[in-house]
Design a protein around this motif. Structure first.
Motif, PDB file in Angstrom:
ATOM      1  N   ASP A   1       3.223 -15.532 -12.172  1.00 18.45           N
ATOM      2  CA  ASP A   1       3.780 -16.650 -12.943  1.00 18.45           C
ATOM      3  C   ASP A   1       5.061 -17.169 -12.296  1.00 18.45           C
ATOM      4  O   ASP A   1       6.083 -17.393 -12.945  1.00 18.45           O
ATOM      5  N   THR A   2       4.995 -17.345 -10.981  1.00 18.33           N
ATOM      6  CA  THR A   2       6.127 -17.791 -10.174  1.00 18.33           C
ATOM      7  C   THR A   2       5.802 -19.140  -9.547  1.00 18.33           C
ATOM      8  O   THR A   2       4.667 -19.373  -9.118  1.00 18.33           O
ATOM      9  N   ASP A   3       6.786 -20.029  -9.504  1.00 15.67           N
ATOM     10  CA  ASP A   3       6.595 -21.341  -8.899  1.00 15.67           C
ATOM     11  C   ASP A   3       6.425 -21.188  -7.387  1.00 15.67           C
ATOM     12  O   ASP A   3       7.373 -20.780  -6.704  1.00 15.67           O
ATOM     13  N   PRO A   4       5.245 -21.498  -6.844  1.00 14.85           N
ATOM     14  CA  PRO A   4       5.058 -21.308  -5.397  1.00 14.85           C
ATOM     15  C   PRO A   4       5.969 -22.184  -4.564  1.00 14.85           C
ATOM     16  O   PRO A   4       6.328 -21.824  -3.439  1.00 14.85           O
ATOM     17  N   ALA A   5       6.382 -23.346  -5.099  1.00 11.02           N
ATOM     18  CA  ALA A   5       7.247 -24.243  -4.335  1.00 11.02           C
ATOM     19  C   ALA A   5       8.573 -23.568  -4.003  1.00 11.02           C
ATOM     20  O   ALA A   5       9.127 -23.755  -2.910  1.00 11.02           O
ATOM     21  N   ARG A   6       9.100 -22.778  -4.935  1.00 11.89           N
ATOM     22  CA  ARG A   6      10.372 -22.083  -4.694  1.00 11.89           C
ATOM     23  C   ARG A   6      10.215 -21.058  -3.578  1.00 11.89           C
ATOM     24  O   ARG A   6      11.076 -20.932  -2.699  1.00 11.89           O
ATOM     25  N   VAL A   7       9.110 -20.308  -3.620  1.00 10.47           N
ATOM     26  CA  VAL A   7       8.889 -19.280  -2.611  1.00 10.47           C
ATOM     27  C   VAL A   7       8.663 -19.919  -1.242  1.00 10.47           C
ATOM     28  O   VAL A   7       9.226 -19.482  -0.232  1.00 10.47           O
ATOM     29  N   ILE A   8       7.848 -20.977  -1.220  1.00 14.94           N
ATOM     30  CA  ILE A   8       7.569 -21.668   0.045  1.00 14.94           C
ATOM     31  C   ILE A   8       8.848 -22.249   0.627  1.00 14.94           C
ATOM     32  O   ILE A   8       9.080 -22.184   1.838  1.00 14.94           O
ATOM     33  N   GLU A   9       9.701 -22.800  -0.224  1.00 14.21           N
ATOM     34  CA  GLU A   9      10.964 -23.372   0.263  1.00 14.21           C
ATOM     35  C   GLU A   9      11.816 -22.305   0.940  1.00 14.21           C
ATOM     36  O   GLU A   9      12.388 -22.532   2.018  1.00 14.21           O
ATOM     37  N   GLU A  10      11.902 -21.119   0.326  1.00 12.78           N
ATOM     38  CA  GLU A  10      12.692 -20.045   0.928  1.00 12.78           C
ATOM     39  C   GLU A  10      12.075 -19.572   2.241  1.00 12.78           C
ATOM     40  O   GLU A  10      12.786 -19.308   3.219  1.00 12.78           O
ATOM     41  N   LEU A  11      10.763 -19.464   2.257  1.00  8.66           N
ATOM     42  CA  LEU A  11      10.090 -19.017   3.476  1.00  8.66           C
ATOM     43  C   LEU A  11      10.238 -20.052   4.590  1.00  8.66           C
ATOM     44  O   LEU A  11      10.412 -19.699   5.763  1.00  8.66           O
ATOM     45  N   GLN A  12      10.194 -21.325   4.230  1.00  9.74           N
ATOM     46  CA  GLN A  12      10.360 -22.378   5.236  1.00  9.74           C
ATOM     47  C   GLN A  12      11.762 -22.355   5.828  1.00  9.74           C
ATOM     48  O   GLN A  12      11.941 -22.554   7.036  1.00  9.74           O
ATOM     49  N   ARG A  13      12.763 -22.120   4.976  1.00  4.95           N
ATOM     50  CA  ARG A  13      14.137 -22.012   5.484  1.00  4.95           C
ATOM     51  C   ARG A  13      14.249 -20.837   6.442  1.00  4.95           C
ATOM     52  O   ARG A  13      14.918 -20.909   7.474  1.00  4.95           O
ATOM     53  N   LEU A  14      13.585 -19.740   6.074  1.00  6.49           N
ATOM     54  CA  LEU A  14      13.612 -18.559   6.920  1.00  6.49           C
ATOM     55  C   LEU A  14      12.951 -18.841   8.269  1.00  6.49           C
ATOM     56  O   LEU A  14      13.413 -18.381   9.319  1.00  6.49           O
TER      57      LEU A  14
END
Length: 220
Positions: free
Chosen positions: A47-60
């Motif tokens: 139940d986590t927003d994938p956009a938030r996770v993808i944004e962090e991974l993209q920054r990484l």
């Protein structure tokens, strides 16, 4: 080639993007036994927003090259043996000792992890048996170059990894997601600090086998 985070599996992201495992752990996304799912599927389960996770991974990923697993399986096997098998053998007896003490001293506390010591004893017995099978049967077979026969023991190890993942979920339930009360003593704090390291190590251990080592021989 840059990672396509929308189409890569969680295991691929963890294996190829340095630092991704820290982000995935923070969001409680299973990248070891759940490594075959897409990132969006894994986020939906938590139940986590994938956009938030993808944004962090993209920054990484910005400015980074993808990580390359060790070229020789024997090197990876030796790393797993030294960094994880031996470390787990040291971690669990101390964790059991600390858990027994916390449960005895704080038996009446609302947040006491009742049953944790027994759960850790079960994990210890099953993890030791699992590692012994890898050390005596599977790893020597893989180090010798593998064979079609390797598929069966690999399948058994994957099933046991799923069991370990379920045990980790139960560990989080017993400890209320490793939540310390404000009045926690030094022993309680040491227990949860060491537990967090054990959880992180076991997840990384399973990830390296499920998503890096085993696929090399399953695809052969």
């Amino acid at each position: 080639m840059p990672l396509d985070l929308d189409h890569c599996t969680v295991g691929e992201i963890a294996a190829r993007l340095p630092g991704a495992t820290d982000i995935l752990r923070r969001y409680r996304i299973d990248f070891c036994c759940g490594g075959q799912r897409s990132l969006r599927e894994a986020c939906a389960q938590r139940d986590t927003d994938p956009a938030r996770v993808i944004e962090e991974l993209q920054r990484l990923a910005t400015g980074m090259h993808t990580a390359v697993a060790p070229a020789e399986p024997t090197d990876l096997i030796e790393h797993i043996l030294q960094r994880y098998h031996e470390v787990h053998r040291q971690q669990l007896p101390e964790l059991i000792r600390l858990a027994n003490k916390v449960e005895a001293v704080h038996a009446g506390h609302a947040l006491v992890p009742a049953g944790l010591a027994q759960h850790l004893q079960t994990m210890q017995a099953e993890l030791l048996a699992h590692m012994e099978k890898e050390e005596q049967v599977l790893f020597p077979l893989l180090a010798a170059g593998g064979s079609p026969m390797a598929r069966f023991p690999i399948g058994v190890m994957r099933q046991e990894h799923d069991m370990h993942a379920a045990q980790l979920r139960r560990l989080h339930e017993l400890t209320h997601d490793l939540t310390l009360p404000e009045d926690a003593c030094h022993t309680w704090r040491a227990l949860y600090r060491t537990l967090q390291q054990f959880v992180d190590d076991l997840m990384q251990h399973i990830h390296l086998e499920n998503n890096v080592l085993f696929p090399r021989f399953e695809a052969a």
